[in-house]
Design an enzyme around this catalytic site. Structure first.
Site, PDB file in Angstrom:
ATOM      1  N   THR A   1      81.348   4.931 -29.840  1.00 58.92           N
ATOM      2  CA  THR A   1      81.803   6.226 -29.699  1.00 58.92           C
ATOM      3  C   THR A   1      81.822   6.981 -30.885  1.00 58.92           C
ATOM      4  O   THR A   1      81.556   8.373 -30.694  1.00 58.92           O
ATOM      5  CB  THR A   1      83.480   6.195 -29.112  1.00 58.92           C
ATOM      6  OG1 THR A   1      83.245   5.331 -27.648  1.00 58.92           O
ATOM      7  CG2 THR A   1      84.119   7.446 -28.773  1.00 58.92           C
TER       8      THR A   1
ATOM      9  N   SER B   1      78.811  -0.604 -27.454  1.00 57.70           N
ATOM     10  CA  SER B   1      79.518  -2.004 -27.803  1.00 57.70           C
ATOM     11  C   SER B   1      79.407  -2.903 -26.562  1.00 57.70           C
ATOM     12  O   SER B   1      79.206  -4.158 -26.596  1.00 57.70           O
ATOM     13  CB  SER B   1      80.582  -2.130 -28.649  1.00 57.70           C
ATOM     14  OG  SER B   1      81.719  -2.072 -27.871  1.00 57.70           O
TER      15      SER B   1
END
Length: 163
Positions: free
Chosen positions: A12, A54
């Site tokens: 992010t 991730s």
């Protein structure tokens, strides 16, 4: 600390908004620009190895993170990483000797007003130069032992594992 090696994996912290698609994609690493704007008093290099959320990282990706860190000549390593599997990657790096490794990321993209990215990077930079060799996570204003922390997705923060 005279030199900091930064390994970027996406997450992010590096997401950018594509208006045409009303979607987020992982863009170029933001940490070099952030540290440059802050005028840090140490040298650093940024090694971008992945641009992944991730949740999409697997064993091969974690092996790449590990081998990249092991190949670096410098002791101090900061890894930017998505928060959802940051703990798993940190645990995978646990027995690398002779280095201080700190993983950090952001719950909101670095380009967004009010993002936690700059704060988390600052905490990680402080941690990497003051802690003994080992692997740590710097999030939410704390430095965590990867063996004793988890991401609470409902509360959108990191917290100590009970027990």
């Amino acid at each position: 600390m005279q030199h900091l090696t930064i390994v970027t994996t996406g997450g992010t912290i590096d997401k950018i908004y594509f208006d045409d698609k009303s979607d987020y994609k992982i863009g170029a690493p933001q940490i070099g620009e952030i540290l440059g704007q802050l005028g840090v008093a140490f040298q650093f290099d940024v090694i971008p190895i992945l641009r992944k959320d991730s949740l999409h990282m697997g064993a091969e990706d974690r092996a790449l993170v590990r081998s990249t860190i092991e190949a670096q000549p410098h002791r101090h390593v900061l890894v930017t990483h998505g928060t959802d599997t940051m703990v798993e990657t940190a645990r995978e790096l646990a027995n690398i000797k002779g280095k201080v490794i700190v993983l950090t990321g952001a719950l909101n993209p670095a380009r967004f007003q009010g993002s936690d990215a700059v704060f988390n990077i600052g905490c990680a930079v402080a941690a990497v130069q003051t802690l003994p060799d080992g692997v740590y996570i710097a999030m939410n204003g704390r430095v965590w032992d990867p063996a004793k922390v988890r991401k609470n997705r409902d509360a959108n923060r990191f917290e100590e594992v009970a027990g």
